[in-house]
Design an enzyme around this catalytic site. Sequence first.
Site, PDB file in Angstrom:
ATOM      1  N   CYS A 274      -2.374   9.325   2.654  1.00  0.00           N
ATOM      2  CA  CYS A 274      -2.053   8.711   1.354  1.00  0.00           C
ATOM      3  C   CYS A 274      -3.112   9.043   0.323  1.00  0.00           C
ATOM      4  O   CYS A 274      -2.797   9.345  -0.820  1.00  0.00           O
ATOM      5  CB  CYS A 274      -1.889   7.200   1.518  1.00  0.00           C
ATOM      6  SG  CYS A 274      -3.298   6.393   2.303  1.00  0.00           S
TER       7      CYS A 274
ATOM      8  N   GLU B 241       0.889  -1.174   0.000  1.00  0.00           N
ATOM      9  CA  GLU B 241       0.000   0.000   0.000  1.00  0.00           C
ATOM     10  C   GLU B 241       0.915   1.208   0.000  1.00  0.00           C
ATOM     11  O   GLU B 241       1.521   1.524   1.026  1.00  0.00           O
ATOM     12  CB  GLU B 241      -0.874   0.005   1.263  1.00  0.00           C
ATOM     13  CG  GLU B 241      -1.764  -1.204   1.442  1.00  0.00           C
ATOM     14  CD  GLU B 241      -2.921  -1.242   0.459  1.00  0.00           C
ATOM     15  OE1 GLU B 241      -3.121  -0.252  -0.273  1.00  0.00           O
ATOM     16  OE2 GLU B 241      -3.611  -2.263   0.402  1.00  0.00           O
TER      17      GLU B 241
HETATM   18  P1  NAD Z   1       8.329   4.782   4.730  1.00  0.00           P
HETATM   19  O1  NAD Z   1       8.403   4.004   3.478  1.00  0.00           O
HETATM   20  O2  NAD Z   1       9.435   5.723   5.037  1.00  0.00           O
HETATM   21  O3  NAD Z   1       8.220   3.802   6.000  1.00  0.00           O
HETATM   22  C1  NAD Z   1       7.191   2.864   6.117  1.00  0.00           C
HETATM   23  C2  NAD Z   1       7.648   1.735   7.034  1.00  0.00           C
HETATM   24  O4  NAD Z   1       8.697   1.016   6.386  1.00  0.00           O
HETATM   25  C3  NAD Z   1       8.221   2.198   8.357  1.00  0.00           C
HETATM   26  O5  NAD Z   1       7.801   1.305   9.373  1.00  0.00           O
HETATM   27  C4  NAD Z   1       9.731   2.080   8.146  1.00  0.00           C
HETATM   28  O6  NAD Z   1      10.471   1.901   9.337  1.00  0.00           O
HETATM   29  C5  NAD Z   1       9.795   0.836   7.287  1.00  0.00           C
HETATM   30  N1  NAD Z   1      11.011   0.690   6.474  1.00  0.00           N
HETATM   31  C6  NAD Z   1      11.896   1.645   6.086  1.00  0.00           C
HETATM   32  N2  NAD Z   1      12.869   1.086   5.322  1.00  0.00           N
HETATM   33  C7  NAD Z   1      12.567  -0.231   5.210  1.00  0.00           C
HETATM   34  C8  NAD Z   1      13.168  -1.331   4.512  1.00  0.00           C
HETATM   35  N3  NAD Z   1      14.269  -1.177   3.777  1.00  0.00           N
HETATM   36  N4  NAD Z   1      12.569  -2.533   4.593  1.00  0.00           N
HETATM   37  C9  NAD Z   1      11.433  -2.710   5.297  1.00  0.00           C
HETATM   38  N5  NAD Z   1      10.828  -1.711   5.993  1.00  0.00           N
HETATM   39  C10 NAD Z   1      11.385  -0.480   5.928  1.00  0.00           C
HETATM   40  O7  NAD Z   1       6.923   5.538   4.701  1.00  0.00           O
HETATM   41  P2  NAD Z   1       6.347   6.539   5.776  1.00  0.00           P
HETATM   42  O8  NAD Z   1       7.058   7.839   5.659  1.00  0.00           O
HETATM   43  O9  NAD Z   1       6.271   5.888   7.112  1.00  0.00           O
HETATM   44  O10 NAD Z   1       4.834   6.690   5.262  1.00  0.00           O
HETATM   45  C11 NAD Z   1       4.434   7.660   4.345  1.00  0.00           C
HETATM   46  C12 NAD Z   1       4.187   7.040   2.985  1.00  0.00           C
HETATM   47  O11 NAD Z   1       3.254   5.962   3.122  1.00  0.00           O
HETATM   48  C13 NAD Z   1       3.533   8.005   2.025  1.00  0.00           C
HETATM   49  O12 NAD Z   1       4.083   7.837   0.746  1.00  0.00           O
HETATM   50  C14 NAD Z   1       2.072   7.570   2.030  1.00  0.00           C
HETATM   51  O13 NAD Z   1       1.347   7.925   0.871  1.00  0.00           O
HETATM   52  C15 NAD Z   1       2.208   6.097   2.184  1.00  0.00           C
HETATM   53  N6  NAD Z   1       0.989   5.507   2.724  1.00  0.00           N
HETATM   54  C16 NAD Z   1       0.234   4.703   1.927  1.00  0.00           C
HETATM   55  C17 NAD Z   1      -0.953   4.177   2.405  1.00  0.00           C
HETATM   56  C18 NAD Z   1      -1.845   3.314   1.553  1.00  0.00           C
HETATM   57  O14 NAD Z   1      -2.778   2.740   2.091  1.00  0.00           O
HETATM   58  N7  NAD Z   1      -1.601   3.197   0.258  1.00  0.00           N
HETATM   59  C19 NAD Z   1      -1.355   4.463   3.708  1.00  0.00           C
HETATM   60  C20 NAD Z   1      -0.550   5.284   4.491  1.00  0.00           C
HETATM   61  C21 NAD Z   1       0.627   5.787   3.996  1.00  0.00           C
END
Ligand code: NAD
Length: 528
Positions: A284, A250
Site C-alpha cells: 500500500c 486503511e
Molecule cells: P480488497 O478490498 O479487495 O479486499 C480486502 C478485504 O475486504 C478482503 O478480506 C475481502 O474479502 C474483503 N471484502 C471484499 N468485499 C467486501 C465487502 N463488500 N464488505 C466487507 N469486506 C469485503 O483489497 P485487497 O485486494 O485484499 O487489498 C489490496 C488493497 O488494500 C490495495 O488497494 C492496498 O493499497 C490496500 N491496502 C492498504 C493498506 C493500508 O494500510 N492503508 C494496507 C494493505 C493494503
Amino acid sequence: MATLMPPRVSQELPAPARPVESRDPATGEVWKRYDAPSTLDVVRAVERAREAHPGWANRPVAERAAMLTRFRRALYERRHEVASVVSRENGKPASEALMSEVFVALEYAQYYAGFAPKRLRPHVAPTRTMGTMLKKVTIEYHPHGVVGVIAPWNYPFQLAAGAVIPALVAGNTVVLKPSEFTPTSAVLLGELFAQAGLPADVLQVIPGDGAAGAALVQAGVNRVHFTGSVATGRKVAAACGALLIPCSLELGGSDAAIIFADADLERAARGLSWGRFSNAGQTCVAPKRIFIEQRAFDAFAAHFAREVQTLTVAAASVPGAEVGPMIRPAAATMLEAQFADAIAGGAKVLARAKAPSGGEGFFPPTVLVNVTPEMRVMREETFGPLVPLVPVADEAEAIMLANRTEFGLSASVWTRDAERGRRVASQLEAGSVAVNDAVLTAGMSNLPHGGVKASGMGRSHGELGLMECVEPRAVLTDRVVSPRQPWWFRYGAQYDATADAFLTALHAPSWLARVKVLGTMIRGLRGG
Ligand code: NAD
C-alpha cells in the site's frame, strides 16, 4: 463491567460466502481449503465473541498485556513456520516475510504490551472550566465490545496482527475475516494466540471471501477495522454508516517519492527499488510515482535502471528470489492493462527486470518514462511492480504534482538537506512522510499509520491506533457539594446575577472586574 448491548444486526444480511483456498501464487497449486462460512456462521461467531467479552474486558489490562508477551514468545519460537506459510500463500520470499511480517508483528506485540497498561490507566482530567472546577473528572477507557477486523492479502500476517493486537489489549473481543487469498496466515495467527492462552472466542478467525466480510460488518459488531481497496472501503463505510458503528479504513495509495538533485542518488535508487518492488510491488505504501529534479533525472534513472535490471525475479521457493509472482494471474492482467494504457499514450520502457521462465502471475519489475498526467499509471493505484519516473523543474512543481492525486497514504523525500526534507514533507498531503527512506513508516509500531483523502480514515498503530480501540468515558464526582447547582432551575434575578458573576469572574478582560464579583459567585456556588 456490564455486558454491552449489541448494535442492530442488519435485516439484509448478504449471501453466504464461498469456500476459500490457500494457493501457491507461482504455480496455482491449492494446498489448503476452508469451508464457506454461512451468514449464520458469521452471526454466531459475533454472538460468541459478545459472550466472551465481559470475561476478557474485566481482566486488568496488565493481564491482557501479559498475554501479548506470551504471544510474542510463541511467535518468535515459530517465526520460520509463519514466514514459510506467508511465503507459500502470498508469494513473497520467506526472508522478506520474516522481516516484513514476523518482525513487524513482534514489534506490535512488544510495543502494546508495554504501552497499553500505561495509556489505558484511568486518569484525572485537568479542571479548567466552570463545571469541572466543581467536579473531579476521571477519564476511563472502555473497549468497544466486539471488533470486526477485515484484512487484505498483501501483508496477511502483519496487517491482521497490527489490527488484532491493540483491539485485544484494549479489552475487545475480535472476529477476524482474512482475505480469501491468504486464509492460512490468519489461521496461524489465531493458533498462536490460543497457544499464548487467549481464552476461547476472544479471537475467532473466519476464513471467507468478500461476502463473509460484508456479513461480518452487518452481524452486530461494535466497530470495524478494515484494510483493503478504496472500492471495498467505500462499501464498508456505507454499511457502517447505516448501522451507526465506527470504522477505520486503511485503503490504497499512489505514494509519491520526490528526489532532489542534492540527494545521494545511488542510495535513493537502492531504497526506491526495494520500496517499489519488494512484495512484488503489492504494498500500500510503496512509492508508485517517482518525481526527480530535472538536472538529476538522467543520473538517477541510470542508477535505478541498473538496480531494476539486476533484480532476481523468481518463485519464492527459488533460492535468492527477490521479486515473486503477483497474488493471482488476474492481478498481473490488471497491471498489464495499466502498462498498455501508458505505452499507447507514448510512454517508453526505461528498464525491465528479466522475467522468470515458467510460473504464472509474474510481471517483471518495469520502469516507465515519458508519462503524462492522464495515464492510468499516474491517476490510479498500480498494485504491482510498475513505476513511472517523472522529471520536475523545482520544489514547487514536485509538491504540486505529488499532491495531484485522489490518494494520500504516505510519501518520501530524498535530499541531503534536512531542512528542505522537513519543509517539503510538511506540504505533502499524506498520512506519513519519510525523508531518505520508503515504506517503513507503515511497519513502525509506535507511529500512527493511515491515510488522508481517499486513502482512508482513522489511524492504526501507535497511541492513536490504540485509542481507536477504546471509548473514552468521563466520570464526574463532586469536589464541592451544594444543595443546588447554580445552573439548575429557579430562573430569575438571583440566577441572572450568579450567571453574570460566573461569566465575569472567568472571562472579563479586567482583573478588577473579576475580583469584584467573587462574592456573588461564591454565594451562587453555595446555592444561596
Ligand atoms: P480488497 O478490498 O479487495 O479486499 C480486502 C478485504 O475486504 C478482503 O478480506 C475481502 O474479502 C474483503 N471484502 C471484499 N468485499 C467486501 C465487502 N463488500 N464488505 C466487507 N469486506 C469485503 O483489497 P485487497 O485486494 O485484499 O487489498 C489490496 C488493497 O488494500 C490495495 O488497494 C492496498 O493499497 C490496500 N491496502 C492498504 C493498506 C493500508 O494500510 N492503508 C494496507 C494493505 C493494503
